[in-house]
Design a protein around this motif. Structure first.
Motif, mmCIF file in Angstrom:
data_model
loop_
_atom_site.group_PDB
_atom_site.id
_atom_site.type_symbol
_atom_site.label_atom_id
_atom_site.label_comp_id
_atom_site.label_asym_id
_atom_site.label_seq_id
_atom_site.Cartn_x
_atom_site.Cartn_y
_atom_site.Cartn_z
ATOM 1 N N LEU A 1 -2.176 15.912 34.713
ATOM 2 C CA LEU A 1 -3.135 15.486 36.276
ATOM 3 C C LEU A 1 -2.532 15.910 37.210
ATOM 4 O O LEU A 1 -2.866 16.031 38.225
ATOM 5 C CB LEU A 1 -2.876 14.256 36.119
ATOM 6 N N LEU A 2 -0.992 15.986 37.600
ATOM 7 C CA LEU A 2 -0.461 16.528 39.084
ATOM 8 C C LEU A 2 -1.070 17.939 39.337
ATOM 9 O O LEU A 2 -1.570 18.186 40.654
ATOM 10 C CB LEU A 2 1.190 16.911 38.917
ATOM 11 N N LEU A 3 -0.882 18.848 37.809
ATOM 12 C CA LEU A 3 -1.389 20.001 38.535
ATOM 13 C C LEU A 3 -3.090 20.209 39.345
ATOM 14 O O LEU A 3 -3.328 20.810 40.462
ATOM 15 C CB LEU A 3 -1.102 20.924 37.004
ATOM 16 N N GLN A 4 -3.472 19.534 38.360
ATOM 17 C CA GLN A 4 -4.973 19.632 39.140
ATOM 18 C C GLN A 4 -5.184 18.492 39.879
ATOM 19 O O GLN A 4 -6.063 19.559 41.030
ATOM 20 C CB GLN A 4 -5.961 19.043 37.873
ATOM 21 N N LEU A 5 -4.431 18.081 40.308
ATOM 22 C CA LEU A 5 -4.367 16.910 41.627
ATOM 23 C C LEU A 5 -4.427 18.264 43.217
ATOM 24 O O LEU A 5 -4.939 18.412 44.140
ATOM 25 C CB LEU A 5 -3.279 15.716 42.157
ATOM 26 N N LEU B 1 8.429 26.121 36.300
ATOM 27 C CA LEU B 1 7.659 26.796 37.244
ATOM 28 C C LEU B 1 6.400 27.773 37.500
ATOM 29 O O LEU B 1 5.489 27.678 37.939
ATOM 30 C CB LEU B 1 8.669 27.144 38.201
ATOM 31 N N VAL B 2 6.485 28.757 36.226
ATOM 32 C CA VAL B 2 5.403 28.994 35.720
ATOM 33 C C VAL B 2 4.300 28.416 34.881
ATOM 34 O O VAL B 2 3.572 28.731 35.973
ATOM 35 C CB VAL B 2 5.468 30.063 34.352
ATOM 36 N N PHE B 3 4.240 27.412 34.561
ATOM 37 C CA PHE B 3 3.329 26.950 34.239
ATOM 38 C C PHE B 3 2.443 26.197 35.818
ATOM 39 O O PHE B 3 1.462 26.294 36.230
ATOM 40 C CB PHE B 3 4.341 25.879 33.807
ATOM 41 N N ARG C 1 1.481 29.030 38.109
ATOM 42 C CA ARG C 1 0.350 29.744 37.232
ATOM 43 C C ARG C 1 -1.359 28.676 37.799
ATOM 44 O O ARG C 1 -1.860 28.856 38.033
ATOM 45 C CB ARG C 1 -0.060 29.348 35.631
ATOM 46 N N ASN C 2 -0.844 27.221 37.885
ATOM 47 C CA ASN C 2 -2.182 26.569 38.242
ATOM 48 C C ASN C 2 -1.973 26.700 40.591
ATOM 49 O O ASN C 2 -2.531 25.758 40.688
ATOM 50 C CB ASN C 2 -1.732 25.327 37.691
ATOM 51 N N GLY C 3 -1.432 27.886 40.968
ATOM 52 C CA GLY C 3 -1.691 27.315 42.409
ATOM 53 C C GLY C 3 -0.691 27.198 43.069
ATOM 54 O O GLY C 3 -1.271 27.090 44.508
ATOM 55 N N ASN C 4 0.905 26.694 42.724
ATOM 56 C CA ASN C 4 1.639 26.720 43.136
ATOM 57 C C ASN C 4 2.342 26.972 43.942
ATOM 58 O O ASN C 4 3.290 27.661 42.845
ATOM 59 C CB ASN C 4 2.385 25.455 42.693
#
Lengths: 561, 185
Positions: A197-201, B6-8, B11-14
């Motif tokens: 959820l945190l990542l998708q937000l 961190l990689v995770f 990978r999701n744009g952070n």
């Protein structure tokens, strides 16, 4: 030459290598990445001209395409039926065909998400997940270049993997929220959904940003301010005639976003963490609810600048107080990660020069925030760390220290030490010395009167030793040694230090220290143990107490046995 | 937060997570690149290219340990860089090494002791198949298994190459020191 001598020489060379200066490379690397991505995105539109037209076809085409894909070959099992041999040779045409399907699948999922978010009419023609599309391209190129290394099974497996990545990327926050309340909630691991959820937000917030949503409101912004328009959007689109904008408002709200308008007439999205927290109750750990609510404290403007250093300092103290109430270890780790980055920003700024003005002097606003936090919250770890940092800057007349950009951030002790340790057994900052300790150091350095050291604990005596070394004050270093150890006389000692012997390396990656006790007497400290951020072997700094005064053992550093 | 997390996130744009990965691993990449024989003046360019590739292929990184993957990429970048460098050298004649503020080359500032410099030079003379395992084993504390993963050779080969590499190194070192002795009379 024997093995032993070679190993010794290799060891010496290793030490020299480890002294390679650590310069700041981050910004240059990030700039290079940005350039690389831009180049790739630019090229993308030369060989994917059909993409824009595909997006325009919209949802119906998306559904038809999905049916086509699922009927044909995204399921590896079904695909194999038409093959002569499961592990047969892979031909270029076959790779092309499979990747064409993958790309179509990508665009169909993208169209679906655009529809749900009300972004179907966005004017910026870049994919919602450009990085993923680049990777699909790279994977395809790689497969075509290395056909001999693939068989049919592997190709299908690769395709399945990419499909899963596409599905994961195009999962909206609202869809993750639904999973919290589904019957199969138990099939997800601890914190798996929370993390997703945190990542998708965060991910879809960047999608709004990349989509330049302000451009969608061009007509409306001629008639009213961005702030008023944002308020209308946040109320579900009431009073807005344009259907597209109303669907944008609904999509954002349903997925945990709200809009803000600024004076420059731009509109941007923010994550509504408190709203998201409310949607999850009661099927989520209460620490996660608190974690989300804390994240709602906005300390940056939409361009990432700190809104108020005073507010940031207050937030740091709030975090420290709340963290002690947390019981879930993983959430605690996340929140520590958040607060560490806030703390680093407070004392070092988002970039090294942000807290200093154009003359490299600490900005007044930052100075006042430091003073306020250390005087109002002196009992907190945050207050104590800020005080030490402030005093060091004060000694430097608030000028930016020359090596500031390369300095490691020294975090408050609670952020780095395990929480099962007692406060009196843990120690954080070795250097710089506090004003009080520095005054005692200067006194001891000139008089060498051991009584001055009587009031200090092992941690503080160790700090004096490191400070003496940093200053090249080897006589004081020598005076801190226990005279009961076999050691050279002062003259020999000074001669040995002639080339300079820096302990700087010992502090690289250092995080905190604890008392180290004798094996046969667990009540008797025999030194201080240094702990490092990279889980490297901790070092023991050996000490001994003589007549109530803590002394340093000669050659104090040793690895625990 | 560990590498995998961190990689995770990256990978999701952070980008903040990716910036942390850069901060944590830049020193290792720089050291490794230098130990592989690259000129110190080229290290920043190589490091930059390593992280550009890491970012580009972040999604293809799956089960392997992040650092293992990073070492592999550094090896590849170094090889590519050497190839390009050779082409450049043919075109451009360089006059002398760049010097730092104290008049010494960057290499001289790192390898301050003659003995270290000699050993560093000898390691560079080793064939790559011996040089890489030696660098990883002695300077990065990598186990045989990890070296096998990074280099893509078998465990038995790692052991053999380390042994042979050490033998070659001893011979090279003895020769270099003999020459040095002769030069100094």
């Amino acid at each position: 030459m024997d093995d032993q001598l070679l190993e010794k020489r290799l060891d010496s060379l290793k030490k020299a290598y480890n002294d390679i200066p650590e310069e700041e490379n981050r910004s240059a690397i990030l700039a290079a990445i940005k350039k690389d991505q831009k180049r790739k995105n630019h090229n993308k539109w030369f060989h994917l001209p059909y993409a824009a037209s595909f997006i325009g076809v919209g949802l119906i085409a998306g559904i038809l395409m999905m049916q086509y894909i699922s009927n044909h070959s995204l399921n590896p099992g079904e695909h194999r039926s038409g093959e002569n041999s499961i592990t047969g040779e892979v031909k270029a045409a076959h790779v092309e065909e499979q990747f064409e399907m993958i790309e179509k699948y990508f665009y169909s999922k993208q169209a679906e998400v655009e529809e749900k978010l009300g972004l179907s009419y966005r004017t910026v023609e870049i994919p919602l997940a450009p990085q993923l599309l680049n990777e699909i391209d790279d994977t395809k190129a790689n497969a075509l270049d290395n056909l001999e290394n693939y068989n049919q099974d592997e190709l299908m497996e690769m395709k399945q993997h990419i499909k899963e990545r596409i599905d994961k990327t195009f999962t909206l926050p609202s869809e993750v929220i639904e999973k919290f309340h589904g019957d199969d909630r138990d099939r997800y691991g601890d914190m798996e959904l929370e993390q997703q959820l945190l990542l998708q937000l965060e991910y879809y917030q960047s999608v709004y940003w990349h989509s330049d949503i302000t451009s969608l409101f061009e007509k409306e912004l001629k008639e009213e301010s961005a702030a008023r328009l944002a308020a209308k959007l946040n109320s579900g689109g009431k009073g807005i005639k344009n259907d597209q904008l109303r669907s944008l408002a609904a999509g954002a709200k349903e997925n945990g976003y709200y809009f803000k308008g600024n004076e420059a007439g731009a509109i941007h999205s923010e994550i509504n963490y408190s709203w998201v927290a409310d949607q999850l109750k009661p099927n989520v750990h209460e620490d996660f609810i608190t974690y989300l609510e804390l994240r709602d404290e906005k300390i940056h403007d939409h361009q990432g600048r700190v809104l108020s250093y005073q507010k940031l300092g207050e937030l740091l103290v709030k975090y420290e107080k709340v963290i002690h109430t947390f019981t879930h270890e993983m959430i605690k780790e996340w929140i520590i990660g958040d607060v560490k980055s806030y703390y680093a920003e407070f004392v070092h700024g988002p970039n090294p020069s942000a807290i200093f003005d154009e003359h490299n002097v600490l900005k007044d606003e930052v100075k006042e925030a430091f003073k306020s936090i250390m005087s109002v919250y002196p009992e907190t770890d945050t207050g104590k760390s800020i005080k030490r940092f402030y005093e060091e800057l004060e000694r430097n007349k608030f000028q930016k220290p020359t090596d500031f950009d390369n300095q490691m951030v020294s975090f408050p002790i609670y952020m780095v030490a395990p929480n099962n340790l007692k406060n009196e057994d843990v120690f954080s900052d070795i250097l710089p010395l506090s004003n009080e300790l520095l005054a005692s150091y200067n006194e001891f350095s000139s008089q060498k009167d051991l009584n001055i050291l009587k009031q200090y604990n092992p941690f503080e005596i160790m700090s004096l030793y490191f400070h003496a070394n940093e200053q090249g004050d080897y006589e004081t270093m020598y005076a801190l040694y226990s005279q009961n150890d076999a050691m050279p006389n002062l003259e020999q000692f000074l001669k040995e230090q002639g080339n300079g012997s820096s302990l700087g390396n010992v502090l690289r990656g250092y995080q905190f220290a604890t008392l180290f006790y004798a094996e046969d007497d667990l009540g008797k400290p025999v030194g201080v143990q240094l702990h490092y951020s990279d889980d490297a072997d901790s070092l023991i700094f050996q000490m001994t107490q003589e007549d109530g005064i803590w002394k340093v053992r000669y050659m104090p550093f040793q690895y625990p046995g | 937060m560990n590498d995998e997390e961190l990689v995770f996130r990256a990978r999701n744009g952070n980008m903040q997570a990716f910036a942390e990965l850069i901060d944590i691993h830049t020193p290792t990449v720089k050291r490794f690149a230098f130990q592989l024989g690259n000129k110190y003046d080229d290290i920043d360019d190589i490091t930059q290219e390593v992280f550009v590739r890491v970012f580009r292929f972040l999604d293809q990184f799956s089960h392997a340990k992040f650092t293992t993957w990073l070492y592999k990429i550094t090896l590849n970048v170094t090889r590519d860089f050497a190839r390009n460098k050779q082409r450049q050298i043919k075109k451009v004649l360089k006059f002398g090494k760049e010097r730092t503020y104290n008049g010494k080359t960057a290499e001289e500032n790192i390898l301050r002791f003659e003995e270290d410099k000699t050993l560093h030079d000898c390691i560079q003379k080793l064939d790559e198949k011996y040089r890489i395992p030696i660098v990883l084993f002695y300077f990065h504390d990598k186990s045989y298994d990890e070296i096998a993963d990074i280099t893509g050779i078998s465990l038995a080969n790692v052991k053999t190459r380390l042994l042979r590499g050490k033998d070659h190194l001893k011979k090279l070192l003895a020769l270099a020191e003999k020459r040095e002795g002769e030069n100094h009379g």
